[in-house]
Design a protein around this motif. Structure first.
Motif, mmCIF file in Angstrom:
data_model
loop_
_atom_site.group_PDB
_atom_site.id
_atom_site.type_symbol
_atom_site.label_atom_id
_atom_site.label_comp_id
_atom_site.label_asym_id
_atom_site.label_seq_id
_atom_site.Cartn_x
_atom_site.Cartn_y
_atom_site.Cartn_z
ATOM 1 N N UNK A 44 -2.944 14.656 -3.327
ATOM 2 C CA UNK A 44 -2.593 13.566 -1.954
ATOM 3 C C UNK A 44 -2.571 12.094 -1.851
ATOM 4 N N UNK A 45 -1.968 11.324 -0.917
ATOM 5 C CA UNK A 45 -1.912 10.050 -0.822
ATOM 6 C C UNK A 45 -2.433 9.478 0.652
ATOM 7 N N UNK A 46 -3.112 8.882 0.327
ATOM 8 C CA UNK A 46 -4.695 7.903 1.109
ATOM 9 C C UNK A 46 -3.994 6.422 1.191
ATOM 10 N N UNK A 47 -3.177 5.679 2.628
ATOM 11 C CA UNK A 47 -3.544 4.450 1.889
ATOM 12 C C UNK A 47 -4.755 4.106 2.811
ATOM 13 N N UNK A 48 -5.193 2.731 3.002
ATOM 14 C CA UNK A 48 -6.236 2.837 3.513
ATOM 15 C C UNK A 48 -6.182 1.134 3.780
ATOM 16 N N UNK A 49 -6.051 1.253 5.279
ATOM 17 C CA UNK A 49 -5.248 -0.336 5.265
ATOM 18 C C UNK A 49 -6.427 -0.997 6.623
ATOM 19 N N UNK B 163 -5.237 5.705 6.459
ATOM 20 C CA UNK B 163 -7.154 5.318 7.556
ATOM 21 C C UNK B 163 -6.937 3.948 7.884
ATOM 22 N N UNK B 164 -6.381 3.754 8.812
ATOM 23 C CA UNK B 164 -7.106 1.970 9.474
ATOM 24 C C UNK B 164 -7.982 2.172 9.166
ATOM 25 N N UNK B 165 -9.535 0.654 8.875
ATOM 26 C CA UNK B 165 -10.320 0.702 9.155
ATOM 27 C C UNK B 165 -10.738 -0.381 9.614
ATOM 28 N N UNK C 252 -15.349 0.411 9.797
ATOM 29 C CA UNK C 252 -15.363 2.365 10.348
ATOM 30 C C UNK C 252 -13.931 2.124 10.247
ATOM 31 N N UNK C 253 -13.360 3.737 10.790
ATOM 32 C CA UNK C 253 -11.672 4.164 10.805
ATOM 33 C C UNK C 253 -11.672 3.735 12.019
ATOM 34 N N UNK C 254 -10.928 3.338 12.522
ATOM 35 C CA UNK C 254 -9.902 3.044 13.315
ATOM 36 C C UNK C 254 -9.247 4.392 13.958
ATOM 37 N N UNK C 255 -7.763 4.284 13.198
ATOM 38 C CA UNK C 255 -7.626 5.629 13.079
ATOM 39 C C UNK C 255 -6.867 6.334 12.001
ATOM 40 N N UNK C 256 -6.510 7.514 12.543
ATOM 41 C CA UNK C 256 -6.292 8.278 11.016
ATOM 42 C C UNK C 256 -5.540 9.169 10.861
ATOM 43 N N UNK C 257 -3.772 9.424 10.223
ATOM 44 C CA UNK C 257 -3.446 10.884 10.484
ATOM 45 C C UNK C 257 -2.128 10.267 9.737
ATOM 46 N N UNK C 258 -1.644 10.696 9.531
ATOM 47 C CA UNK C 258 0.003 11.390 8.599
ATOM 48 C C UNK C 258 0.895 9.617 9.301
#
Ligand SMILES: Nc1ncnc2c1ncn2[C@@H]1O[C@H](COP(=O)(O)OP(=O)(O)OP(=O)(O)O)[C@@H](O)[C@H]1O
Ligand SMILES: Nc1ncnc2c1ncn2[C@@H]1O[C@H](COP(=O)(O)OP(=O)(O)OP(=O)(O)O)[C@@H](O)[C@H]1O
Ligand SMILES: [Mg+2]
Ligand SMILES: [Mg+2]
Lengths: 545, 329, 570, 338
Positions: C38-43, C229-231, C235-241
Motif C-alpha cells: 500500500x501507499x500512504x501520503x503523510x501531509x 493522512x493529514x496532520x 495529530x491526524x486531522x483527516x484521513x482517507x483515500x
C-alpha cells in the motif's frame, strides 16, 4: 715526563700503558673557530693544545703552583731576551714535524704569526699588534707582505723585535698564534676546517666548532714532546648541550659517557647536593681556579659615577653572599675584594678598602651617599647580559639590585643579549655607567690582567675597549711600563700586586667574586688533575683506558 | 593542477622575498655591530673597517640586500684572505663567523629536523587523534580521561620542561636509555630511532592536545551530518559509521593544522633541539640571531618560512585529494 | 491480530522532545497502519510532526533524548522495544528510508556505488563483488545512465536529481518491503521532481513495495499515494483515500490547505498587462564565474588544469522591464535566476553587458556612483531566515535604508518603520523584535517592508515564497500585488514554481543555462509554450487531481523518452 | 561563495552556517551555567585573576615580598638549595623559597601570575584585535587587497616567531615596559591564524543575504562591516581567543627560556619555569609549583573555552544526537586557505 702523583689521579696510573680508547668532551658552548690565528685561548687552549704546538706552553706535567709556569714546547727554552727585553730569540727543537711528516721550520712559525695580523682572520689577542715593531700597521701576509720584526735567520731560529720591553713575552708565546702554519697549506679562512697539526692529534672532522673529531697524529711522538701524553686514540668534542644535561650525563656515566669530561661546565646543585653522601662521585669532582674576576665596572664619565663617594658607597653596599649564591654558591665562587685573582702567580695582594662584610654595609653606603649629595638615595641603571649562568647575567644583576636597594639606591636593570652586550660596553661611546663585567687572565701574570683594564693607552674608541673607567693616569701608565720590563715572574708579580692595591683605592670596579672551577669527569677517566694555569684537567694528559 | 603549482610557486617566492627583506630591516635597525665581536680584543678602527668589509656590513642595508638577492639568482664570490670562495647560484650567502656557506649549514641540519618532525608527527597523531576519538565517542571513560589529562598537561608544560623532565627521568634516574645524541638515519637506523624516542615523545606530548581537541570537535561535527543519519538509517554499525564514514571527514581539518605544525617544526624546533642538544635549524637560528650572523639568520628564516609555505600548499593539495568535492583552483 | 498482519502498525504514538523552552509534543497520539504494497501520503504544514513519525518507524529517534510512547510495529519488529542489532537488521533491509536532501544525505567522501554496496553487504553478507554488482543493478534500475561507470562517481559529481535517484537506489538495494520517503523532492525543481515521483510510482507498482510518502506538498501526494493522512500539531486531522481527501475534504483545515495551493488553471491576480515606459533595460548581460571551484555542476568537469572553463551563470540576457509591470522569471535550479536578479539591482557586477536604468548605465558603476540609485532598486531575498541579521531587531533592519538616506530624525524613522510594518501586515510595535521571534511568513514580510522602505522604483523578488507554507505563500503573493498597485512598483518576480509566477506576472521569462529561452506575456507562455523546455516544465507541475496526475504521468513518459538522456544529465 | 539554496526551509529553524546561532547573551549565560565543568573552570579562572590582582595582599598576608633575598634559608655550599623539605616550606614561607636566592616562592608565584596572565591576556587581545581587523580587511577588500593581505598572513604564520621575537626585543628601546613589550611582540607575531579564520568567516558572511540587503539599503562598507559582520564573528573569535590564551602563556615561558622574558627581579611563571630547569633534582618543589599552576591555568581556560563554544553554539551538543534533526542548510563555503 712522569706527571705528578696528584691526589686526584688514581695511584695506578702508568703513562706508558695509558694509550687507547676514545675520550668524549661534552660541552655547552661550541669550540668556535679552529684557526690558530683566530683562537683566543690561554696557554694554548684546552682542545687546541692537542693540535697546535706553540713556541712555549703552560706546564702540562704537574698540578701544583708549577703548573702556572711557562715551559718550552716547540722551542728549546722559554726564550732568550736581550738586555731590556725588547728582542726575544727562540730555537726550535730538532725533529718536530707536521702531521704530513714535513719538518717544522722557523718560517712556518713566522707565517703563522703573520697570518694572525690579517683582518680576514680576526679574533686573536691584541698583544702582538701592540708589541711587535710595525705590528699596528701590518695587515697580514695576504695584503701586507712579510713582517720585518720577525726574523728567521735559519730554519730553527726565530727572533722577535719588540717596540717596548715585555718581560711576559714567553707567556704570550703560549698562544696558538705561535703555532706553525705551512704557507703552502694555507687556505685563508677555510684553513680552520683542516688546520695542519703539529701536535699529537689531527683534525678529522670539524662542524663549525660544534662537534670536532680528533685522531692520533702519526707524525707526532712523545720523543719530541715532553708535555703531552696523548693517551686516547681519539677525542670527540660534542658541544651545544644543556649544562644540567652535561652534569647528569657525567654523573650517570653510562656507555660512552663513562669516558667523558667537560671543559666548560661546572657542577650544579643536583650534583653538589649528592657529593656528601656519595664518596665515589665526590672523587670524580675536581676543583681548580682560573685567574678570573667578576666585577661591577664603573664608567666615571657617566654621572653620578664620576663621584668617587658614589662608587665607594656602592662598594660598601654590595652583598657578595647573595651574588655568590646567585651563581651557584660557595662551591663555585669565592667572594672577591681585590681585582687581581687570589693566586700568587698574579701577584695577589689582599686588600679590602670598603669592607662590606658578607652581606654589605648599607649604613656606611648611605652615609657616603649623603656626603655625595644624595641623602635620599638615587636611581641608577645597571647593565648586564641576558645569558644566565655565566656570571654577568640577570641573576647577578638582580642580587646587586637587591643589595643596593637596602642602601637606598634604586637600580634599574638593563639586560642585553650577550654579544650585543659586549659590543655595547666595549665601546666608550655606548659604554653604560655601571655594568657587570668579568676579566680572565690571558696568562697567569698580573700584566694581562691589569694593563687592558687600566692602561690609558689601551682605550679603544671603536670598540674592543676594556678600560671601562677610561683611566689615563700617566703615573699608572708608567708603573705598567716598568712592570712589563721585568722578566723575572716573581718580581713582576710583586710589582703588579702593588699596582692593584693602589688602583683598588679608586673604586673604579667593585670586585664581586672569583669563580671556582668544579668539574665532574666520567668513571672511566684517569689522570685527571687540575692545572693552576686554567683551572682544569688537561686533555693532553687524561687517559680513558 | 599545473596552474595551482604555478600560482603557489609565485606566491611562495613573494612571501619569502618579503620575509628576507623584513629580516634585513629588523637586523639593520638593531643597534649591534657583529664586526666588533668578530674582531675581538684590542681592535682598532682600520682593522674593524676591514672586518666590516669582510662581513659585508659596511654597505648600506639595501645594497646588502641587493647582493643577497643577486647571490640567490647568480651566485656570489667571497674573498677569504688568500682564497676566493665561489658560492654557486642559489647562494644564500656565506657565514664569515663560522666560515661556511649558509646553504651548507642549513642542509646539514635539515635531516635532524626531518627526523624529529616525522617521528614526533606519528606519535602526536596517534596520541592526539586517538584521544580525540575517544573523547568524542567514549566520553568520561577512564582511558579517555587519562589521555585527555595527559595531553592537556603536555600542552600546559613548556617543551623545554617536558624535555628535561624525560631526560632526567629516563636517562638519569631510571637509566633506561642513554642520553640522546643525534645519529644519522643513514649511519644506523636503530640508533637513530633509539636516540630520537625521547625528543619525539616530548614534542608530541606538547602538540597532541590541540589534535585531540580538533579531532573531537570535528568528529562531533561530522557525526551530526546528514549522511551519518543515512548510515544509521541503513543499519550500519556504530563502529563502521565512525571509522568508515565519520573519521575521514573529521580528519580533513586536522590535515590543515598538521601542515602548519609540520612546516613549523621542520623549520626548527628550537626549544626541543636546545634541550636535547640536537643541532637543527632551530638552534642554528637562535645561535645566529645571538651572534648576529645575518646571512645565517636570513637563510634559516627563509628555510623555516619555506617549509611552512610548502607545507601549506601540500595541505591544500592533500585537502583536494582527501575531499573529492574540492578541486584545486 | 488478524492473520494478515499489517506491515506497519502505529498505535497511539506520542513523541515529546525536551527543548530550551520546555517540552515539545511533536506527535500526539497518532495511530495508523499500512499494509504490504500500500501507499500512504503523510501531509501537513511544517512542524506538524510528519518527519518525526517517519523517523520513529525506523527507531531513528534513539539517542536524541526524545520521549516516545505507544507502539510501533514494522514488519513484525517492535521498533520501540527492539534491541539495537534487531533494529539494525530492520533498517535498510526490510524498511528503507529516502531523505529529503540528496546532497547531504550521501557521504561526500565515498563513491556512490560503494555506499550502496556497503549497505547491501552489511545486510546480505554477500561478497564485495556481488554487492558492487547489485549496486550497479539498482543504479541502473533507477535510471542512472551508464550505471556501471557512474557507480564510481562521488555524490558531488551527480546532479540533484541523480543524487535523489542514487538514494532511492540505496533504498532498493536490499529489496525492502517498505519505503519511507521523507520529502524526497522538496530540494528539487519541478521537472526533476516529476521524474523522481514517476520513478517511485514505477517501483511501487513493479515491486509491490509499501510506500510512506511524507510531504507538505499536496500536489505530490495526488499522483503517488492511495491514501492520505493529514496532520496538524502532531495529530491526524483527516484521513482517507487520496481522491476523496483532495476532492471533497471534510475538515476546514484540509480545505484551507487545498485552497492555498496555487494552480496553473486558477485565477490570475493580474488580469491585464500593465504598460509603461521602459524603466530598466539590459542588453547582452553576462556574468561569468571562474569555473566551479568546489562543486562541479556537471560530472567530468574537473579538467587537469583545475577547470579553466568558466561558469556562465548569466549568459547574454537582453530584456526590457516596463514601469509598473510584473515580470516573472522561471527556470530550473541553477539556471541563473538569482544571478540575474542580483545583477538587475547591481549587487553583483556584470562581466559584460549594459544595465540602463532611467537612462544611466549602471553596469560598471562604482559603489559610490551607485549610491544614489540604491534606493530605487531593491530586492526581496529568497530565504527569509538568511536575509535578516539574527542579531539586529527587525525595526533596525528596516530603518537602515531610511537612515542611510539621511535626514529623518530618530522618532521620524521609528514612525516610518511602524507604518511600513503595518503596511505589510505586522504590528508596528514589533520594532524591537528579533527575527527568531517571528514565523517564516512574518520574516518574509519584514524583508518586503525593508525593500519598500526607501520607496524604490523596482523590486526584484527572488523566490519570495518558495520557503513558505502554501497558506503563507498565498498571503505574501497577495501582499505583493497589493503593494504594487499602491506604490506603483515595478516587480521582477523570480520563482521556480510556475503556478505562482503565472498568478502574479504580466510577462514571463523562462531561463535555462543562463539564457532566456522564452519571453512573452503570461497568457501566451502558459497557454502556448513555444520552447520544448517550457513545455516540459509545464508538464511537470504536479496537479491535485489524482486522475489528471495519472494522465500527465503518461504524457511525461512520452515526452521524456526521446529526451531521457539530456534530462537526466541536467 | 554562499548561494541561497532553492529548497524550502521551514520557518523556525535556527539560522545556520555563517550566520551562526543567535548569540543572545542571557541564553549563552544560561547554557554556560548548566555546564558544571565550565562553571568550575570559570571559578578557577576568576580565582587566578583575583589572586593575581591581589598579589600584594596575598604576599602581605604571608608577610613576604617577591624580591627580598634570604641567604640564611639556602645552603650555599650545595649550590643554593633551600634548607628543609619541600623547597624550604615553613610557616613563614608557605611554599618555600627560591633556590639560589631564598626569595619567597608564594610571593613570586602570585606576582608572577600578574605578569603571566596580563601578558597572555593582553597578547591574546592584540592577536584577536589585529586578526579581526586584518581578516575583515582581507575579506571585504577587493581582490588585490585580499591577495596582499592573505600573503602577509602566510608571512606571519611562516615566520619563526620565537626567534624573531628575540631579534625584535633587541631593537626596541629599553625604556619600553617589558610586560607590555612581551604582550605586543607575542600579539603582533601571532595574529595570522586569527586573521585567516576571520577572513574565511567574512567571505562566508559577505555572501549572506542580510549583508547584501544592508548594501542595498545604501549602507557604507564600514557600516556594513560593523553592524552586519562583526557581531557574527563574535562566537568564533571568542572561542578561538580562549584557546589561544594558554599558548600565549607558554610563549611567554619560551621567551624567558631564550633570555628575553621579563626583566629581573620581576617574576613571571615563564621566568620561574625556565630558571627551574636546573633544579629538577635538587629542588623539585620549585619546578612543580609553577608547572602545576600553569597546568591548572591552561586546563581552566581550555575547559572554559570548550564551555563557551558549546554555549555559543546551541547545536553543538544536541547535534550529537543526530537522530531527528531538521534539515540543515549548509553554506558550502568551507574556505580552503589559498
Ligand atoms: N530533535 C528535536 N528536538 C526538539 N524538538 C524537535 C526535534 N525534532 C523535531 N522537533 C520538533 O517537533 C515538531 C515536529 O517536527 P517534524 O520535523 O516532525 O515536523 P515536519 O512535519 O517534518 O516539518 P517539516 O515539514 O518542516 O519538515 C516541531 O515542532 C519540531 O520543532
Ligand atoms: N558567487 C558565485 N560564484 C560562483 N558561481 C556562482 C556564484 N553565484 C552563482 N553561481 C553559479 O551560477 C549558476 C547560476 O546560479 P543562480 O543562483 O543564479 O541560479 P538560480 O537559477 O537562482 O538557481 P536556484 O533556483 O537554485 O536558486 C549556478 O551554477 C551557481 O552555482
Ligand atoms: Mg520534515
Ligand atoms: Mg536562486
Amino acid at each position: 715526563a712522569g706527571g705528578s702523583t696528584s691526589s686526584s689521579a688514581p695511584a695506578a696510573f702508568d703513562p706508558n700503558a695509558c694509550q687507547g680508547g676514545t675520550l668524549t668532551v661534552l660541552n655547552h658552548r661550541g669550540q668556535g673557530n679552529f684557526d690558530p690565528a683566530e683562537l683566543y685561548t690561554s696557554g694554548g687552549g684546552k682542545v687546541p693544545t692537542l693540535v697546535f704546538r706553540t713556541l712555549t706552553t703552560r706546564n702540562h706535567t704537574t698540578d701544583g703552583p708549577d703548573s702556572a709556569k711557562v715551559v718550552p714546547d716547540l722551542a728549546t727554552d722559554t726564550g732568550e731576551p736581550n738586555q731590556d727585553a725588547t728582542v726575544w730569540t727562540y730555537h726550535l727543537k730538532p725533529g718536530v714535524k707536521f702531521e704530513d711528516g714535513t719538518p717544522i721550520r722557523s718560517a712556518d712559525v713566522k707565517y703563522g704569526l703573520e697570518r694572525s695580523f690579517a683582518p680576514e682572520l680576526p679574533g686573536g689577542p691584541p698583544y702582538l699588534r701592540d708589541w711587535l715593531v710595525g705590528g699596528e700597521a701590518y695587515q697580514g701576509p695576504y695584503k701586507g707582505g712579510e713582517l720585518a720584526s720577525i726574523e728567521t735567520p735559519d730554519d730553527s731560529t726565530i727572533v722577535f723585535k719588540l717596540r717596548k720591553p715585555e718581560g711576559d713575552f714567553p707567556f704570550l708565546a703560549t698562544a696558538t698564534q705561535f703555532a706553525p702554519v705551512p704557507k703552502d697549506k694555507d687556505t685563508g679562512t677555510a684553513y680552520q676546517k683542516h688546520p695542519v697539526s703539529s701536535g699529537p692529534y689531527k683534525v678529522v672532522s670539524n662542524d663549525g666548532g660544534k662537534s670536532i673529531q680528533l685522531d692520533r697524529n702519526p707524525n707526532w711522538s712523545r720523543a719530541v714532546d715532553d708535555q703531552r701524553l696523548a693517551c686516547p686514540d681519539r677525542i670527540v668534542v660534542t658541544s651545544g648541550l644543556d649544562q644540567s644535561v652535561i652534569n647528569q650525563r657525567l654523573a650517570a656515566g653510562t656507555g660512552d659517557d663513562a669516558r667523558a669530561v667537560t671543559t666548560d661546565t661546572n657542577v650544579d646543585a643536583s650534583v653538589l647536593a649528592k657529593l656528601n653522601g656519595d664518596a665515589a662521585l665526590k672523587k670524580r669532582v675536581v676543583t681548580g681556579y682560573f685567574g678570573e674576576t667578576q666585577y661591577l665596572a664603573f664608567n666615571p664619565k657617566v654621572k653620578p659615577f664620576d663621584d668617587a663617594r658614589v662608587r665607594q658607597a656602592i662598594s660598601y653596599a654590595i652583598d657578595r653572599e647573595s651574588v655568590v649564591n646567585a651563581v651557584g654558591g660557595t662551591a663555585v665562587a669565592k667572594p672577591a675584594t681585590t681585582f687581581l685573582p687570589d693566586q700568587p702567580a698574579f701577584g695577589y695582594t689582599p686588600y679590602d678598602y670598603f669592607p662590606a662584610g658578607q652581606s654589605g654595609d648599607p649604613a656606611k653606603a648611605k652615609e657616603l651617599l649623603a656626603q655625595a649629595g644624595y641623602p635620599n638615595g638615587l636611581t641608577i641603571t645597571l647593565d648586564h647580559s641576558t645569558v644566565t649562568g655565566d656570571g654577568s647575567g640577570p641573576e647577578v644583576a638582580a642580587a646587586v639590585q637587591q643589595a643596593l636597594g637596602k642602601a637606598g639606591i634604586t637600580v634599574k636593570l638593563e639586560g642585553t643579549a650577550d654579544d650585543d652586550y659586549q659590543t655595547k660596553y666595549q665601546k666608550p661611546a655606548t659604554e653604560p655607567g655601571l655594568f657587570v663585567a668579568s676579566w680572565g687572565a690571558d696568562w697567569p701574570s698580573g700584566g694581562p690582567f691589569l694593563a687592558p683594564i687600566f692602561d690609558g693607552r689601551q682605550i679603544l674608541a671603536d670598540g674592543g675597549n676594556y678600560n671601562s673607567a677610561q683611566l689615563n693616569d700617566p703615573q699608572v701608565n708608567a708603573e705598567i711600563d716598568a712592570a712589563n720590563k721585568i722578566t723575572d715572574p716573581a718580581k713582576a708579580a710583586q710589582a703588579w700586586g702593588r699596582l692593584d692595591a693602589e688602583l683598588g683605592k679608586q673604586a673604579y670596579t667593585v670586585p664581586l667574586f672569583h669563580p671556582i672551577y668544579k668539574r665532574l669527569y666520567g668513571t672511566g677517566v684517569k689522570n685527571a688533575y687540575v692545572s693552576q694555569w686554567n683551572g682544569l684537567y688537561d686533555l693532553s694528559r687524561i687517559s680513558v683506558k | 593542477m599545473i596552474r595551482f603549482l604555478l600560482r603557489r610557486t609565485v606566491s611562495t617566492a613573494a612571501v619569502l622575498l618579503v620575509m628576507s627583506a623584513v629580516v634585513y630591516l629588523v637586523f639593520y635597525a638593531a643597534p649591534h655591530d657583529p664586526a666588533v665581536l668578530v674582531c675581538g680584543k684590542g681592535c682598532d678602527g682600520t682593522r674593524l673597517a676591514v672586518v666590516r668589509h669582510k662581513l659585508g656590513t659596511d654597505l648600506p642595508v639595501w645594497e646588502q640586500y641587493g647582493n643577497f638577492l643577486r647571490g640567490l639568482v647568480a651566485g656570489r664570490t667571497f674573498d677569504s684572505g688568500n682564497d676566493v670562495t665561489r658560492c654557486a647560484a642559489p647562494c644564500l650567502g656565506y657565514s664569515f663567523q663560522t666560515d661556511q656557506p649558509v646553504l651548507q649549514m642549513i642542509t646539514q641540519r635539515i635531516p635532524v629536523d626531518l627526523s624529529l618532525t616525522l617521528g614526533a608527527m606519528v606519535i602526536w597523531l596517534l596520541l592526539g587523534v586517538g584521544t580525540g576519538l575517544l573523547s568524542a565517542l567514549r566520553r568520561g571513560r577512564l582511558v579517555e580521561r587519562a589521555l585527555t589529562t595527559l595531553t592537556l598537561a603536555g600542552m600546559a608544560t613548556p617543551v623545554f620542561l617536558v624535555g628535561l623532565l624525560v631526560l632526567m627521568l629516563f636517562c638519569a634516574s631510571l637509566q633506561w636509555m642513554p642520553f640522546p645524541t643525534y645519529t644519522a638515519f643513514t649511519d644506523d637506523p636503530a640508533q637513530w630511532a633509539a636516540n630520537l624516542v625521547l625528543p619525539w615523545f616530548s614534542l608530541a606530548l606538547v602538540i597532541s592536545a590541540a589534535y585531540a581537541r580538533m579531532t573531537r570537535s570535528s568528529l562531533l561535527e561530522t557525526l551530526a551530518e546528514d549522511h551519518i543519519r543515512t548510515n544509521r538509517a541503513y543499519g550500519l554499525s556504530e563502529r563502521r559509521i565512525v571509522l568508515g564514514h565519520a573519521l575521514r571527514g573529521a580528519l580533513v581539518p586536522v590535515l590543515t593544522m598538521l601542515a602548519i605544525d609540520v612546516g613549523q617544526i621542520l623549520g626548527g624546533a628550537m626549544l626541543t633541539e636546545s634541550v636535547f642538544g640536537f643541532d637543527g635549524l632551530g638552534r642554528l637560528l637562535v645561535t645566529s640571531v645571538n651572534q648576529i650572523d645575518l646571512p645565517v639568520v636570513v637563510g634559516a628564516t627563509l628555510f623555516a618560512g619555506f617549509f611552512v609555505v610548502i607545507a601549506n600548499a601540500a595541505a591544500d593539495l592533500l585537502y583536494a585529494l582527501a575531499d573529492p568535492r574540492v578541486s584545486l583552483a | 491480530m488478524t492473520d494478515r498482519q499489517k506491515l506497519v502498525e502505529v498505535t497511539d504514538l506520542r513523541v515529546r522532545f525536551a527543548s530550551e523552552s520546555g517540552p515539545v509534543t511533536a506527535v500526539d497520539g497518532l495511530s495508523f497502519g499500512l499494509g504490504a504494497g500500500e501507499s500512504l501520503g503523510l501531509v501537513g504544514e511544517s512542524g506538524s510532526g510528519k518527519s518525526t513519525v517517519a523517523f520513529t518507524l525506523l527507531g531513528l529517534h534513539r539517542g536524541s533524548g526524545a520521549e516516545v510512547t505507544g507502539t510501533v510495529r514494522v514488519d513484525g519488529t517492535d521498533v520501540l522495544a527492539a534491541a539495537e542489532n534487531e533494529l539494525r537488521a530492520l533498517r535498510g533491509a526490510r524498511a528503507a528510508m529516502v531523505f529529503q536532501d540528496p546532497l547531504s544525505a550521501l557521504d561526500p567522501y565515498w563513491a556512490i556505488g560503494e555506499q550502496i554496496a556497503e549497505v547491501h553487504r552489511v545486510h546480505t553478507g554477500s561478497s564485495r563483488a556481488a554487492s558492487r554488482r547489485r549496486a550497479v543493478e539498482v543504479l541502473d534500475r533507477v535510471g542512472i545512465p551508464d550505471a556501471a561507470r557512474r557507480a564510481g562517481a562521488h555524490p558531488h559529481e551527480f546532479s540533484g536529481g541523480m543524487r535523489q535517484r542514487a538514494l532511492i537506489a540505496m533504498a532498493l538495494a536490499c529489496s525492502p518491503k517498505l519505503l519511507i520517503a521523507d520529502e524526497p523532492t522538496t530540494a528539487l525543481d519541478v521537472t526533476v521532481q516529476a521524474q523522481i515521483l514517476d520513478l517511485l510510482h514505477d517501483l511501487r507498482t513493479e515491486h509491490g513495495m509499501a510506500l510512506l510518502l511524507v510531504t507538505h506538498d499536496l500536489g505530490v501526494v495526488a499522483g503517488n499515494t492511495d491514501r492520505v493522512l493529514v496532520m496538524r500539531d502532531g495529530r491526524a486531522v483527516e484521513r482517507g483515500p487520496v481522491a476523496e481527501i483532495l476532492g471533497t475534504p471534510r475538515e476546514l483545515y484540509t480545505r484551507e490547505l487545498l485552497a492555498a495551493v496555487p494552480r496553473l488553471d486558477g485565477p490570475r491576480e493580474r488580469p491585464a498587462g500593465a504598460t509603461g515606459d521602459i524603466l530598466l533595460s539590459v542588453t547582452d548581460l553576462r556574468r561569468h564565474y571562474p569555473a566551479p571551484a568546489r562543486r562541479s555542476a556537471a560530472p567530468g568537469r574537473r579538467a587537469l588544469l583545475g577547470g579553466r572553463e568558466e561558469l556562465r551563470a548569466v549568459d547574454g540576457v537582453s530584456l526590457d522591464i516596463r514601469r509598473g509591470e510584473t515580470l516573472g522569471v522561471v527556470g530550473e535550479s541553477g539556471s541563473g535566476k538569482t544571478t540575474l536578479g542580483r545583477l538587475l539591482v547591481r549587487l553583483t557586477q556584470p562581466t559584460s553587458g549594459r544595465i540602463r536604468f532611467e537612462g544611466t548605465d549602471l553596469a560598471q558603476a562604482s559603489e559610490r556612483r551607485l549610491q544614489p540609485f540604491r534606493r530605487d532598486l531593491q530586492m526581496v531575498f529568497q530565504d527569509p531566515v538568511a536575509s535578516l541579521n539574527p542579531r539586529r531587531t527587525i525595526g533596525d533592519s528596516i530603518a537602515d535604508p531610511l537612515r542611510a538616506r539621511g535626514g529623518p530624525s530618530g522618532p521620524q524613522v521609528r514612525r516610518e518603520v511602524g507604518e511600513l510594518l503595518e503596511r505589510v501586515g505586522l504590528r508596528p510595535d514589533w520594532y524591537h523584535r528579533y527575527p527568531h521571534e517571528l514565523s517564516g511568513g512574518q520574516r518574509q514580510r519584514v524583508g518586503i517592508a525593508r525593500a519598500l522602505a526607501p520607496r524604490p522604483k523596482l523590486i526584484v523578488c527572488d523566490e519570495p515564497v518558495s520557503a513558505l507554507d502554501v497558506s503563507t505563500q498565498a498571503q505574501v503573493v497577495r501582499l505583493l500585488s497589493d503593494l504594487q498597485g499602491e506604490f506603483g512598483l515595478t516587480l521582477v518576480f523570480i520563482a521556480h514554481d510556475l503556478a505562482v509566477v503565472r498568478q502574479v506576472s504580466d510577462r514571463v521569462a523562462v531561463m535555462r543555462h543562463g539564457k532566456i529561452v522564452e519571453l512573452g506575456t503570461a497568457d501566451d507562455v502558459y497557454a502556448a509554450p513555444e520552447h520544448p523546455y517550457t513545455r516540459r516544465l509545464l508538464a511537470a507541475v504536479p496537479v491535485l487531481d489524482p486522475a489528471e496526475a495519472d494522465r500527465r504521468r503518461a504524457a511525461r513518459a512520452e515526452l521524456r523518452l526521446p529526451e531521457k538522456e539530456s534530462a537526466l544529465a541536467s | 561563495m554562499s548561494k541561497a539554496l532553492t529548497a524550502a526551509q521551514a520557518p523556525g529553524t535556527t539560522p545556520q552556517g555563517g550566520a551562526g546561532p543567535r548569540a543572545d547573551r542571557n541564553q549563552v549565560w544560561r547554557r554556560l551555567r548548566a555546564d558544571r565543568s565550565a562553571i568550575a573552570a570559570l571559578a578557577v579562572v576568576a580565582l587566578l585573576v583575583l589572586t593575581a590582582a591581589a598579589a600584594p595582599l596575598v604576599a602581605a598576608l604571608e608577610g613576604q615580598d617577591p624580591t627580598t633575598y634570604h641567604n640564611a634559608l639556602i645552603d650555599s655550599a650545595t649550590g643554593g638549595v633551600p634548607i628543609g623539605p619541600f623547597g624550604g616550606a615553613s610557616a613563614v614561607h608557605w611554599l618555600g623559597v627560591e633556590p639560589g636566592t631564598g626569595r619567597d616562592v608564594l610571593a613570586r608565584l602570585v606576582y608572577g601570575a600578574q605578569i603571566s596572565l596580563s601578558v597572555s591576556l593582553g597578547a591574546t587581545v592584540v592577536q584577536i584585535a589585529l586578526g579581526v581587523l586584518i581578516g575583515l580587511a582581507a575579506g571585504l577588500g577587493n581582490r588585490l587587497a585580499d591577495t596582499v593581505i592573505s600573503r602577509s598572513m602566510d608571512l606571519v604564520i611562516a615566520f619563526p616567531s620565537l626567534v624573531f621575537a628575540v631579534a625584535l626585543m633587541a631593537v626596541v628601546p629599553s625604556g619600553f615596559p617589558r610586560p607590555l613589550l612581551l604582550m605586543l611582540v607575542i600579539g603582533v607575531l601571532g595574529w595570522g591564524q586569527t586573521a585567516r579564520i576571520v577572513r574565511g568567516q567574512v567571505l562566508t558572511l559577505r555572501g549572506l543575504d542580510y549583508v547584501s540587503a544592508a548594501r542595498l539599503a545604501g549602507s557604507r562598507r564600514w557600516r556594513v562591516a560593523r553592524r552586519e559582520i562583526l557581531p557574527a564573528l563574535a562566537a568564533p573569535v571568542i572561542t578561538y581567543g580562549v584557546l589561544q590564551l594558554p599558548l600565549n602563556v607558554a610563549q611567554e615561558a619560551g621567551l624567558s627560556f631564550l633570555g628575553v622574558g621579563v626583566r629581573p627581579p620581576t617574576p613571571s611563571w615563564g621566568q620561574m619555569l625556565s630558571s627551574a630547569t636546573n633544579w629538577f633534582q635538587a629542588d623539585p618543589a620549585y619546578v612543580l609549583l609553577p608547572a602545576v599552576l600553569l597546568f591548572v591555568t591552561v586546563l581552566a581556560f581550555t575547559v572554559l573555552g570548550e564551555g563557551v563554544r558549546t554555549a555559543l553554539d546551541p547545536r553543538a551538543e544536541s547535534r550529537l544526537r543526530a537522530g531527528i534533526e531538521r534539515r540543515r542548510k549548509k553554506t558550502d563555503a568551507q574556505e580552503v586557505p589559498a
